[in-house]
Design a protein around this motif. Structure first.
Motif, mmCIF file in Angstrom:
data_model
loop_
_atom_site.group_PDB
_atom_site.id
_atom_site.type_symbol
_atom_site.label_atom_id
_atom_site.label_comp_id
_atom_site.label_asym_id
_atom_site.label_seq_id
_atom_site.Cartn_x
_atom_site.Cartn_y
_atom_site.Cartn_z
ATOM 1 N N ARG A 197 22.128 -8.453 36.498
ATOM 2 C CA ARG A 197 21.483 -8.597 37.794
ATOM 3 C C ARG A 197 20.099 -7.974 37.762
ATOM 4 N NH1 ARG A 197 26.522 -6.850 41.787
ATOM 5 N NH2 ARG A 197 27.973 -8.506 41.126
ATOM 6 N N ARG A 198 19.214 -8.552 38.561
ATOM 7 C CA ARG A 198 17.837 -8.071 38.616
ATOM 8 C C ARG A 198 17.758 -6.733 39.337
ATOM 9 N NH1 ARG A 198 15.286 -13.184 41.474
ATOM 10 N NH2 ARG A 198 17.315 -12.984 42.500
ATOM 11 N N VAL A 199 16.739 -5.975 38.997
ATOM 12 C CA VAL A 199 16.486 -4.673 39.622
ATOM 13 C C VAL A 199 15.063 -4.676 40.159
ATOM 14 C CG1 VAL A 199 18.116 -3.462 38.140
ATOM 15 C CG2 VAL A 199 15.749 -3.687 37.422
ATOM 16 N N PRO A 200 14.780 -3.897 41.188
ATOM 17 C CA PRO A 200 13.423 -3.885 41.754
ATOM 18 C C PRO A 200 12.437 -3.184 40.832
ATOM 19 C CG PRO A 200 14.802 -2.257 42.848
ATOM 20 C CD PRO A 200 15.704 -3.054 41.965
ATOM 21 N N GLY A 201 11.168 -3.561 40.981
ATOM 22 C CA GLY A 201 10.096 -2.896 40.250
ATOM 23 C C GLY A 201 10.030 -3.224 38.779
ATOM 24 N N THR A 202 10.533 -4.403 38.384
ATOM 25 C CA THR A 202 10.551 -4.731 36.950
ATOM 26 C C THR A 202 9.139 -4.829 36.386
ATOM 27 O OG1 THR A 202 12.620 -5.951 37.290
ATOM 28 C CG2 THR A 202 11.421 -6.364 35.246
ATOM 29 N N GLN A 203 8.206 -5.355 37.163
ATOM 30 C CA GLN A 203 6.834 -5.492 36.673
ATOM 31 C C GLN A 203 6.239 -4.138 36.321
ATOM 32 O OE1 GLN A 203 5.157 -8.198 36.015
ATOM 33 N NE2 GLN A 203 3.216 -7.195 35.508
ATOM 34 N N ARG A 204 6.425 -3.139 37.166
ATOM 35 C CA ARG A 204 5.889 -1.818 36.896
ATOM 36 C C ARG A 204 6.610 -1.166 35.719
ATOM 37 N NH1 ARG A 204 4.890 1.925 41.957
ATOM 38 N NH2 ARG A 204 3.742 2.951 40.270
ATOM 39 N N ARG A 205 7.894 -1.409 35.591
ATOM 40 C CA ARG A 205 8.648 -0.860 34.459
ATOM 41 C C ARG A 205 8.125 -1.414 33.139
ATOM 42 N NH1 ARG A 205 14.045 0.838 36.693
ATOM 43 N NH2 ARG A 205 14.159 0.094 38.832
ATOM 44 N N LEU A 206 7.925 -2.727 33.091
ATOM 45 C CA LEU A 206 7.459 -3.339 31.852
ATOM 46 C C LEU A 206 6.037 -2.896 31.515
ATOM 47 C CD1 LEU A 206 8.856 -6.973 32.239
ATOM 48 C CD2 LEU A 206 9.807 -5.081 30.917
ATOM 49 N N ALA A 207 5.203 -2.748 32.533
ATOM 50 C CA ALA A 207 3.833 -2.308 32.281
ATOM 51 C C ALA A 207 3.814 -0.892 31.691
ATOM 52 C CB ALA A 207 3.023 -2.363 33.576
ATOM 53 N N GLU A 208 4.697 -0.016 32.170
ATOM 54 C CA GLU A 208 4.768 1.338 31.626
ATOM 55 C C GLU A 208 5.263 1.319 30.178
ATOM 56 O OE1 GLU A 208 4.772 5.592 31.473
ATOM 57 O OE2 GLU A 208 3.711 4.075 32.680
#
Length: 467
Positions: A400-411
């Motif tokens: 299942r998807r989780v919030p804030g994936t874009q920021r996680r991947l960028a970090e």
């Protein structure tokens, strides 16, 4: 004029009022706290007092009165919201020995180095003890004034003489207000001391930082009204077995409460950690088996963390499940899904799952990292290097998807990770320099790490969705 007397009972914890006595306060739930106060006289007409100054249009209120002043400690300014607001009252609570006094002594030192005068009031320690700590941490400065006093009236006298631009009181539970019944730290004394200090801050524009004790449950000691009186409530957390310290905002009238500050307790005092991800990653040349890297969100701050798992032959009839730094109730569930939906015999092994560096993670985004780290340990097969995994595992084995994936991947990409596994349908755009692969089930995720995609694929291209 007709008058009527009404009996009134007030709760000493939260201030709730009732016309009759109750054994339990309906507002805060405390027992035996409703006390009878003087009766209220109700009149048919009330004549208002003439105000000394007329009401001011909100557009005429100067904006500079709420402009933040930097403390010189960026991690603290992050949580406060760019600094301390003049006339504000900040309450910092934490367990004994976590480093509250050391951090605020560093704040006073940084304040003095900027050419301002700071007054440090200690009611728990002697002046010599504070001087020894300041010498050890390098916080000595001529404009940092020290007062060892617990009498609130005497402290006010020092404020009139020194006229500081910052006041630190350590701690509010040890201060005593003359003329108020009760012992220091009691309900009446704590409320009176906090109210008097709040009035001082609002009338003079001097910001005041208060140190507060906590109870066994982690709540601020004393009446709940303390948190209502102050402008900002901060929680300073840390494990005694680890040097990591986290500063969180619980209440903030001048900013958000989802920011987190990271510090490290050292022999020379509190040190800022502007990039905490490095503390939670083991720097090694090769990736060992039983290790997976994920990105957790602490408030709005993404932190790259490492999850390790070790599976061994059971020493008893019932396999053990030992969890450190993660949700002890969720890790066994993930291991059960790994066995039931992916065919991995986790029930035949003792499983030890932990985070690296003393980090605590409670969110579900680390489920996939726990599952893949356990699979890696079971098969003694390391995961592909520079791989980060993010996703929640459902009981049916779906991701299942989780919030804030874009920021996680960028970090993760900032720290050099080039491959990522995320749930299918993740609404995240391509991250520069990272290959993102979407998987729908735990079985697909295991297949992806068991036979990683061709490395010739250009970074940044997204893998097609699995059937």
């Amino acid at each position: 004029m007709a008058k009527k007397q009404r009996p009134l009972h007030t709760c000493t914890e939260c201030g709730y009022s009732s016309p009759k006595w109750l054994g339990r306060c309906p507002d805060c739930g405390a027992w035996g706290t409703l006390q009878e106060s003087a009766p209220v006289v109700a009149e048919k007409s009330v004549q208002g007092l003439t105000p000394a100054t007329p009401a001011t249009p909100i557009t005429n209120v100067p904006a500079a009165s709420t402009r933040s002043i930097g403390t010189g400690i960026s991690e603290l300014d992050r949580v406060l919201g760019n600094g301390i607001v003049p006339g504000s009252v900040v309450l910092m609570a934490g367990e004994p020995g976590v480093g509250k006094s050391t951090l605020l002594l560093e704040v006073a030192s940084q304040w003095a180095r900027q050419g301002r005068t700071a007054l440090y009031v200690t009611a728990e320690e002697s002046a010599g003890q504070v001087r020894a700590r300041a010498e050890r941490t390098g916080a000595l400065h001529e404009t940092l004034l020290l007062v060892a006093e617990s009498n609130l009236d005497v402290v006010f006298g020092h404020v009139e003489q020194a006229r500081p631009s910052l006041i630190i009181v350590d701690s509010v539970q040890t201060m005593h207000a003359p003329g108020v019944e009760g012992v220091a730290g009691g309900v009446a004394q704590s409320r009176a001391v906090t109210a008097a200090l709040t009035t001082l801050a609002k009338s003079t524009g001097i910001p005041i930082l208060l140190v507060g004790h906590v109870t066994k449950d982690g709540n601020v000691a004393g009446p709940r009204v303390l948190e209502h009186l102050v402008d900002v409530v901060l929680g300073f957390e840390g494990d005694k077995q680890s040097s990591l310290r986290m500063l969180r905002g619980i209440k903030n009238r001048f900013g958000a409460t989802d920011e987190v500050g990271c510090f490290e307790q050292t022999a020379t005092g509190i040190r800022e950690v502007p990039d905490p991800s490095g503390l939670f990653l083991s720097h090694r040349g090769t990736t060992p088996d039983g290790s997976a890297v994920t990105v957790a969100m602490d408030g709005v701050r993404p932190i790259v963390a490492e999850v390790q798992a070790l599976t061994v032959e059971p020493v008893a009839k019932n396999p053990r499940r030992v969890v450190t730094g993660l949700d002890a109730g969720r890790v066994p569930m993930v291991l059960a899904v790994l066995q039931a939906r992916a065919g991995q015999r986790t029930n035949e092994k003792d499983a030890y799952v932990a985070t690296v560096g003393g980090m605590r993670i409670q969110e579900t985004a680390t489920d996939l990292a726990v599952a893949l780290a356990t699979w890696s340990s079971l098969h003694e097969q390391p995961l592909p290097p520079r791989l980060v995994v993010i996703g929640e595992v459902g009981l049916a084995g779906e991701l299942r998807r989780v919030p804030g994936t874009q920021r996680r991947l960028a970090e993760a990409a900032r720290l050099g990770y080039r491959h990522a596994l995320v749930p299918t349908g993740t609404q995240a755009t391509d991250v520069s320099g990272m290959h993102v692969q979407e998987v729908g089930t735990l079985v697909e995720a295991i297949a992806a790490v068991a036979s990683p995609p061709a490395r010739q694929r250009q970074p940044g291209s997204r893998q097609p969705k699995s059937d």
